[in-house]
Design a protein around this motif. Structure first.
Motif, PDB file in Angstrom:
ATOM      1  N   LYS A 195      47.312  28.862  42.313  1.00 17.56           N
ATOM      2  CA  LYS A 195      46.039  29.247  42.906  1.00 17.56           C
ATOM      3  C   LYS A 195      45.128  28.036  43.070  1.00 17.56           C
ATOM      4  O   LYS A 195      45.226  27.065  42.309  1.00 17.56           O
ATOM      5  N   ILE A 252      30.270  35.566  42.494  1.00 19.96           N
ATOM      6  CA  ILE A 252      31.445  35.832  43.336  1.00 19.96           C
ATOM      7  C   ILE A 252      31.060  35.743  44.811  1.00 19.96           C
ATOM      8  O   ILE A 252      31.790  35.166  45.630  1.00 19.96           O
ATOM      9  N   PRO A 256      33.294  32.654  47.454  1.00 17.56           N
ATOM     10  CA  PRO A 256      34.377  33.564  47.835  1.00 17.56           C
ATOM     11  C   PRO A 256      35.762  33.083  47.414  1.00 17.56           C
ATOM     12  O   PRO A 256      36.700  33.880  47.374  1.00 17.56           O
ATOM     13  N   ASP A 257      35.875  31.790  47.080  1.00 19.63           N
ATOM     14  CA  ASP A 257      37.168  31.260  46.628  1.00 19.63           C
ATOM     15  C   ASP A 257      37.280  31.253  45.099  1.00 19.63           C
ATOM     16  O   ASP A 257      38.150  30.579  44.537  1.00 19.63           O
ATOM     17  N   ALA A 276      33.590  42.182  39.489  1.00 17.48           N
ATOM     18  CA  ALA A 276      34.793  42.071  40.326  1.00 17.48           C
ATOM     19  C   ALA A 276      34.997  43.336  41.147  1.00 17.48           C
ATOM     20  O   ALA A 276      35.360  43.283  42.334  1.00 17.48           O
ATOM     21  N   GLN A 277      34.740  44.482  40.503  1.00 18.86           N
ATOM     22  CA  GLN A 277      34.886  45.749  41.212  1.00 18.86           C
ATOM     23  C   GLN A 277      33.868  45.861  42.344  1.00 18.86           C
ATOM     24  O   GLN A 277      34.191  46.298  43.460  1.00 18.86           O
ATOM     25  N   LYS A 281      37.249  42.916  44.402  1.00 10.26           N
ATOM     26  CA  LYS A 281      38.359  42.099  43.915  1.00 10.26           C
ATOM     27  C   LYS A 281      39.366  42.975  43.163  1.00 10.26           C
ATOM     28  O   LYS A 281      38.987  43.867  42.408  1.00 10.26           O
ATOM     29  N   SER A 282      40.640  42.695  43.347  1.00 13.72           N
ATOM     30  CA  SER A 282      41.665  43.407  42.589  1.00 13.72           C
ATOM     31  C   SER A 282      41.842  42.740  41.226  1.00 13.72           C
ATOM     32  O   SER A 282      41.327  41.639  40.990  1.00 13.72           O
ATOM     33  N   ASP A 285      43.136  39.223  41.394  1.00 13.72           N
ATOM     34  CA  ASP A 285      42.411  38.182  42.144  1.00 13.72           C
ATOM     35  C   ASP A 285      41.742  37.163  41.222  1.00 13.72           C
ATOM     36  O   ASP A 285      41.601  35.989  41.581  1.00 13.72           O
ATOM     37  N   LEU A 286      41.292  37.624  40.058  1.00 15.33           N
ATOM     38  CA  LEU A 286      40.549  36.746  39.158  1.00 15.33           C
ATOM     39  C   LEU A 286      41.204  36.720  37.775  1.00 15.33           C
ATOM     40  O   LEU A 286      41.619  37.756  37.253  1.00 15.33           O
TER      41      LEU A 286
END
Length: 371
Positions: A195, A252, A256-257, A276-277, A281-282, A285-286
Motif C-alpha cells: 500500500k 480522512i 483521501p489516500d 471510517a464508516q 471506508k471498508s 481500506d485502513l
C-alpha cells in the motif's frame, strides 16, 4: 591522752572510708574510658534510628486493617480506569486491607483529585496510588510525604535518567510508551505491504505518555522508510466520542489516500471505526491500531473494524502498586522504577496477544463494580 588520739584517728579514718564509698555509690557504674563511651554512642543512635524507622513503617507485623489505602483518579467510571481500580482493589483484598477506597472525581478536574488526596491524608490514610501524568501533582506529592502517606504512581513515567523521583513519590512503574509506539510501527508496516499513502496519528491530549508513543511511532516509521508511506503530524481527537469521530473523519476527508492510523488513546478504536464508516471506508481500506482493552474495543477488534490494540498492563500495574505499598508499610524496599511490557493484541495472536486472554478481566470488572 595518747589513747584518745588513737581513737580519734580511727574514727576519722572510718568516716573517710564511708565518705569515699558513698561518693562511689552515687556515681554511675561507668568504669569505661572516655574513648569507650564515644565509640558506643553512635551505635546507640543507630539503634534508636532503626527502631524509629521500624515504628514509622509499621514493621513486618502490621495489621493491614489499620492501614487505609486508596487509588485516586479522575473519570472514575471510565472503563479503562475501572480495570485499573480492579487490580488495586483486588490486591488490597488479597493482602488483607479492609479499608481500600477509590477516590477522586467523576469528571476530569485534576484539582478535585488533589483535594480528595488531601482529605484522605487528613483522615489518616497510609498509602496512595495516584493516577496522574504531569507535574501538577508535584505539590500533592510533597503534601502526602509530609503527612506520612506512601505514594506510588503507575502508568505514567516520572523517573529521571539518573534514577531519581519527584519529592514525595516512593516508586514508579509503567510500560514504555516509546517502546510500544515503535512496536506499533513494526506491526503496521507488515500490514501495509503493497500500500501507499498517508498514516494519521491522533492523541487524546498532549501528555508525556501519548507524546512519547506518537513520537516513537513516527520515528520508527521514518527508520523503516516504507516506499510511498508518509506519517502525518499528530492531531488531537479529544475524549468526547462524537467530537473524536468527527476529527478523524475530517482527517480522512483531507487525506483521501489515508491507509492507516495510530491512536494513542483508549477511545481511538471507536473514533476511528466510526470515522471510517462515515467516510465509506471498508475494513480493509485502513490499518487501524488503538489503545487499551475494554469490552467495546475488543468488539471492534474481533469484528475486524480495527487491526490491533496496545494493551497497557492496567490491571497488572495497579495490582503491583498495591503490593509495593504493602512492602513499604512493612519496612521492606521496593524498586524505584519497574518497566512493564505492553503487548499488541490482535486476532490470531497467542498468549499475551490473544484477545481471549483479556475477556476475563472485563467480566470481572462488571461483577466487581456491580456489587
Amino acid at each position: 591522752m595518747k589513747k584518745m588520739t588513737k581513737v580519734l584517728c580511727v574514727v576519722i579514718a572510718i568516716m573517710l572510708c564511708v565518705s569515699v564509698f558513698a561518693a562511689c555509690s552515687a556515681q554511675p557504674a561507668a568504669s569505661e574510658s572516655p574513648s569507650q563511651a564515644a565509640s558506643e554512642s553512635p551505635s546507640a543512635e543507630a539503634s534508636a534510628s532503626a527502631e524509629a524507622s521500624q515504628a514509622s513503617s509499621g514493621g513486618n507485623d502490621i495489621n493491614p486493617a489499620e492501614y487505609p489505602v486508596a487509588i485516586a483518579m479522575d473519570s472514575k467510571n471510565h472503563p479503562v480506569h475501572r480495570m485499573v481500580q480492579l487490580g488495586f482493589l483486588k490486591a488490597a483484598k488479597e493482602l488483607g486491607y479492609t479499608d481500600a477506597q477509590v477516590i477522586g472525581t467523576e469528571g476530569a478536574d485534576a484539582n478535585e483529585v488533589y483535594t480528595a488526596c488531601d482529605t484522605f491524608a487528613a483522615q489518616g490514610g497510609k498509602g496512595l496510588m495516584l493516577w496522574r501524568g504531569d507535574d501538577t501533582c508535584f505539590p500533592t506529592l510533597k503534601k502526602m510525604k509530609a503527612a506520612g502517606v506512601k505514594v506510588g504512581i503507575a502508568h505514567f513515567k516520572f523517573v529521571q535518567d539518573d534514577g531519581t523521583l519527584p519529592d514525595g513519590l516512593d516508586f514508579n512503574m509503567a510500560c514504555d510508551p516509546a517502546k510500544y509506539g515503535a512496536d506499533v510501527a513494526d506491526f503496521m508496516a507488515e500490514r501495509l505491504e503493497g500500500k501507499t499513502g498517508k498514516i494519521a496519528v491522533t492523541q487524546n491530549t498532549k501528555n508525556a505518555t501519548e507524546n512519547a508513543a506518537a513520537e516513537a511511532f513516527t520515528a520508527r516509521m521514518k527508520e523503516l522508510n516504507l516506499d510511498g508511506i508518509t506519517v502525518l503530524d499528530a492531531e488531537l481527537e479529544g475524549s468526547d466520542a462524537t467530537q473524536a469521530a468527527n476529527v478523524n473523519a475530517a482527517i480522512i476527508q483531507k487525506n483521501p489516500d489515508l491507509v492507516g492510523a495510530f491512536s494513542t488513546t483508549g477511545g481511538g478504536a471507536a473514533s476511528w471505526s466510526t470515522a471510517a464508516q462515515k467516510a465509506g471506508k471498508s475494513d480493509d481500506d485502513l490499518v487501524l491500531v488503538a489503545m487499551d482493552i475494554t469490552e467495546e474495543n475488543l468488539g471492534y477488534l474481533n469484528d475486524g473494524k480495527i487491526d490491533g490494540i496496545v494493551y497497557q498492563p492496567l490491571y497488572e500495574e495497579a495490582f503491583q502498586t498495591m503490593e509495593n505499598l504493602d512492602k513499604l508499610f512493612r519496612g521492606e524496599e521496593v524498586p524505584v522504577w519497574t518497566d512493564l511490557e505492553a503487548p499488541i493484541v490482535y486476532v490470531g495472536g497467542s498468549g499475551a496477544s490473544d484477545p481471549a486472554t483479556y475477556q476475563s478481566y472485563i467480566d470481572e470488572v462488571k461483577t466487581w463494580f456491580e456489587q
